[in-house]
Design a protein around this motif. Structure first.
Motif, PDB file in Angstrom:
ATOM      1  N   ARG A  29       0.733  -1.127   0.004  1.00  0.00           N
ATOM      2  CA  ARG A  29       0.084   0.172  -0.059  1.00  0.00           C
ATOM      3  C   ARG A  29       0.962   1.392  -0.023  1.00  0.00           C
ATOM      4  NH1 ARG A  29      -3.717  -1.766   4.705  1.00  0.00           N
ATOM      5  NH2 ARG A  29      -4.669  -3.377   3.391  1.00  0.00           N
ATOM      6  N   LEU A  30       0.593   2.185  -0.807  1.00  0.00           N
ATOM      7  CA  LEU A  30       1.071   3.471  -0.720  1.00  0.00           C
ATOM      8  C   LEU A  30       1.209   4.255   0.993  1.00  0.00           C
ATOM      9  CD1 LEU A  30       0.078   5.478  -3.704  1.00  0.00           C
ATOM     10  CD2 LEU A  30       2.359   4.332  -3.316  1.00  0.00           C
ATOM     11  N   LEU A  31       2.258   4.731   1.223  1.00  0.00           N
ATOM     12  CA  LEU A  31       2.139   5.447   2.425  1.00  0.00           C
ATOM     13  C   LEU A  31       1.150   6.624   2.291  1.00  0.00           C
ATOM     14  CD1 LEU A  31       6.045   5.530   3.112  1.00  0.00           C
ATOM     15  CD2 LEU A  31       4.413   4.065   4.129  1.00  0.00           C
ATOM     16  N   PRO A  32       0.783   7.322   3.469  1.00  0.00           N
ATOM     17  CA  PRO A  32      -0.192   8.407   3.347  1.00  0.00           C
ATOM     18  C   PRO A  32       0.594   9.530   2.870  1.00  0.00           C
ATOM     19  CG  PRO A  32       0.274   7.636   5.745  1.00  0.00           C
ATOM     20  CD  PRO A  32       1.018   6.676   4.828  1.00  0.00           C
ATOM     21  N   ALA A  38       6.803  14.283   3.375  1.00  0.00           N
ATOM     22  CA  ALA A  38       8.042  14.403   4.061  1.00  0.00           C
ATOM     23  C   ALA A  38       9.088  13.468   3.418  1.00  0.00           C
ATOM     24  CB  ALA A  38       7.662  13.761   5.338  1.00  0.00           C
ATOM     25  N   GLY A  39       9.003  12.515   2.784  1.00  0.00           N
ATOM     26  CA  GLY A  39      10.098  11.985   2.186  1.00  0.00           C
ATOM     27  C   GLY A  39      10.737  12.990   0.921  1.00  0.00           C
ATOM     28  N   VAL A  44      15.113  17.736  -0.034  1.00  0.00           N
ATOM     29  CA  VAL A  44      15.175  19.342  -0.258  1.00  0.00           C
ATOM     30  C   VAL A  44      15.826  19.596   1.070  1.00  0.00           C
ATOM     31  CG1 VAL A  44      14.028  21.478  -0.378  1.00  0.00           C
ATOM     32  CG2 VAL A  44      13.060  19.411  -1.421  1.00  0.00           C
ATOM     33  N   ALA A  45      15.709  19.098   2.157  1.00  0.00           N
ATOM     34  CA  ALA A  45      16.365  19.475   3.522  1.00  0.00           C
ATOM     35  C   ALA A  45      17.920  19.275   3.403  1.00  0.00           C
ATOM     36  CB  ALA A  45      15.735  18.864   4.642  1.00  0.00           C
ATOM     37  N   ALA A  85       3.611  20.480  -2.577  1.00  0.00           N
ATOM     38  CA  ALA A  85       3.921  18.942  -2.438  1.00  0.00           C
ATOM     39  C   ALA A  85       2.880  18.140  -2.014  1.00  0.00           C
ATOM     40  CB  ALA A  85       5.251  18.910  -1.858  1.00  0.00           C
ATOM     41  N   TRP A  86       2.498  18.432  -0.863  1.00  0.00           N
ATOM     42  CA  TRP A  86       1.315  17.834   0.035  1.00  0.00           C
ATOM     43  C   TRP A  86       0.056  18.025  -0.637  1.00  0.00           C
ATOM     44  CZ3 TRP A  86       0.064  19.008   5.742  1.00  0.00           C
ATOM     45  CH2 TRP A  86      -0.765  18.028   6.451  1.00  0.00           C
ATOM     46  N   ALA A  87      -0.150  18.893  -1.414  1.00  0.00           N
ATOM     47  CA  ALA A  87      -1.510  18.738  -2.135  1.00  0.00           C
ATOM     48  C   ALA A  87      -1.192  17.863  -3.368  1.00  0.00           C
ATOM     49  CB  ALA A  87      -1.770  20.146  -2.711  1.00  0.00           C
ATOM     50  N   ALA A  88       0.038  17.939  -4.002  1.00  0.00           N
ATOM     51  CA  ALA A  88       0.171  17.056  -5.244  1.00  0.00           C
ATOM     52  C   ALA A  88       0.014  15.549  -4.725  1.00  0.00           C
ATOM     53  CB  ALA A  88       1.468  17.233  -5.652  1.00  0.00           C
TER      54      ALA A  88
END
Lengths: 223, 221
Positions: A29-32, A38-39, A44-45, A85-88
């Protein structure tokens, strides 16, 4: 599909279901969406950490304390990158509300609004160093050079999911990666914001968004 | 993005509804055999969770159960009855390909509904494109009647018949031009070589022939 006699036969659904059943293998299953976001932000971090090690945080902080609106713009860019990114990632899961697409709006307004204030600096405080044409070109190169790998990674991650609206997904990818690379640019920006600077950012964002949107049809299309 | 916006209204509504239905709920893969008292959505959700773990029986029951739902969504999107089954098949294939994106803590129906709505819109769009392309080409319309509709087929057959008669009655030069350039889709130079006429004369003849045909069919229903 061309032969209606075959497809309108309910038994053909049974045949298809049977075929899909034989092809069934367990899937992970895909992660939430927030974890997948965050990945991506981790990369980026890591880039930010690399740049900070090279340039040090000092010039950035000095520039920010001298011109607080730039700090706000930087903050806005960071928020835009995270929220876009979250929205995408959220919209790449079927059945999620389309209202997710509005998530990056506040961040983007802060980012663009605060950089817009920077434009007025030329008139308010004429003493500050304004970006020359050469530096502007560097800016553009920087943003696009960072956006491409960041976009590519987002595309790879989103293809694992199912973006039902590829163009919208592409716009969000473009926005996220352009905002992320603009945030990274903050670390090594040698001069204050000016109208040329803002124009460069706008141009770079537009290029990244347009390229992503143009390719989105094929890159994310048949999900 | 007008097409995206049309999809939006339904999907937003759909997921909005489903959000209220089942907040948080984890379904272990083993619980594929669910009691009948559970809501259909929850039952399907449990089946999908089992299918993600590789349970073929749960998967086939789930897909069979999904067909009616997909039909409803396709009809609501305005897909013609003849094409609903195409949408069903496309949706089932998509479901198979993206089954890892389903999160069993959420509504299965909303997830499926969003995919079905997208495939319905794809179907409407591709048919729209095909129709608009064909309407520009009278000959194509006559040669490829709509196979789904018997009366339309008869009608276009009659129309083709009338057109062929009208072409047969044209003066020889004009008839030749229509046959070579229009019906056989030869290029000007090919047609010129075959007929031994120069391309200017062919063009003039085709133009006159089309004008004559238009005049003849003008006013006819």
């Amino acid at each position: 599909m061309e032969n209606p006699d075959v497809t309108s036969d309910p038994r053909s659904h049974e045949a298809l279901i049977d075929r899909l059943g034989t092809e069934l293998v367990p899937v992970r299953r895909l992660l939430p969406p927030w974890l997948r976001t965050a990945g991506w932000l981790l990369l980026v971090a890591a880039l930010a950490a690399g740049l900070l090690m090279h340039y040090g945080a000092e010039p950035m902080l000095r520039r920010w304390s001298a011109t607080p609106d730039l700090a706000w713009a930087g903050m806005g860019a960071v928020i835009t990158a995270i929220s876009a990114a979250w929205a995408a990632f959220a919209l790449a899961v079927p059945g999620r509300r389309v209202a997710w697409a509005w998530l990056p709006l506040p961040g983007a307004l802060l980012w663009i609004g605060a950089s817009g204030l920077g434009c007025l600096r030329t008139w308010i405080a004429p003493g500050t160093e304004v970006a020359g044409l050469h530096q502007t070109a560097d800016c553009l190169t920087f943003i696009i050079a960072f956006s491409i790998p960041l976009s590519a990674l987002l595309i790879v991650l989103l293809r694992r999911a199912c973006p039902l609206r590829p163009v919208l997904a592409a716009v969000l990818i473009g926005l996220a990666s352009a905002a992320a690379s603009a945030s990274l640019l903050e670390i090594c920006h040698a001069f204050d914001s000016a109208s040329t600077d803002l124009l460069t950012h706008a141009l770079a964002v537009a290029v990244v968004v347009a390229v992503n949107a143009a390719m989105g049809g094929r890159l994310l299309g048949k999900a | 993005m007008p097409q995206a916006l049309t999809a939006t209204a339904f999907m937003g509504l759909d997921s909005g509804l489903s959000r209220g239905m089942s907040p948080v709920r984890t379904v272990p893969a083993e619980s594929a055999a669910v009691s009948a008292s559970e809501s259909p959505d929850r039952r399907r959700s449990a089946w999908m969770a089992a299918a993600q773990a590789g349970d073929r029986r749960a998967y086939e029951k789930l897909l069979a159960d999904s067909v009616a739902l997909i039909r409803t969504v396709a009809r609501r999107q305005g897909v013609a009855p003849d094409h609903v089954d195409d949408v069903v098949q496309e949706t089932l294939i998509t479901v198979h390909r993206v089954r890892q994106t389903y999160d069993p803590t959420r509504s299965y129906d909303a997830w499926l509904g969003a995919i079905a709505a997208r495939r319905a819109i794809d179907s409407l769009r591709s048919r729209g494109r095909r129709d608009s392309r064909e309407l520009h080409d009278e000959f194509a319309l006559d040669n490829h009647p709509d196979r789904d509709d018997a009366s339309a087929a008869t009608e276009s057959e009659q129309r083709a018949q009338r057109l062929h008669e009208a072409i047969a009655e044209l003066p020889p030069g004009q008839r030749e031009a229509v046959e070579q350039l229009g019906l056989r889709e030869r290029s000007l130079s090919e047609a010129a070589e075959l007929t031994g006429r120069n391309s200017g004369a062919l063009k003039v003849n085709l133009h006159r022939a089309l004008k004559a045909l238009r005049e003849r069919f003008h006013g006819e229903p």
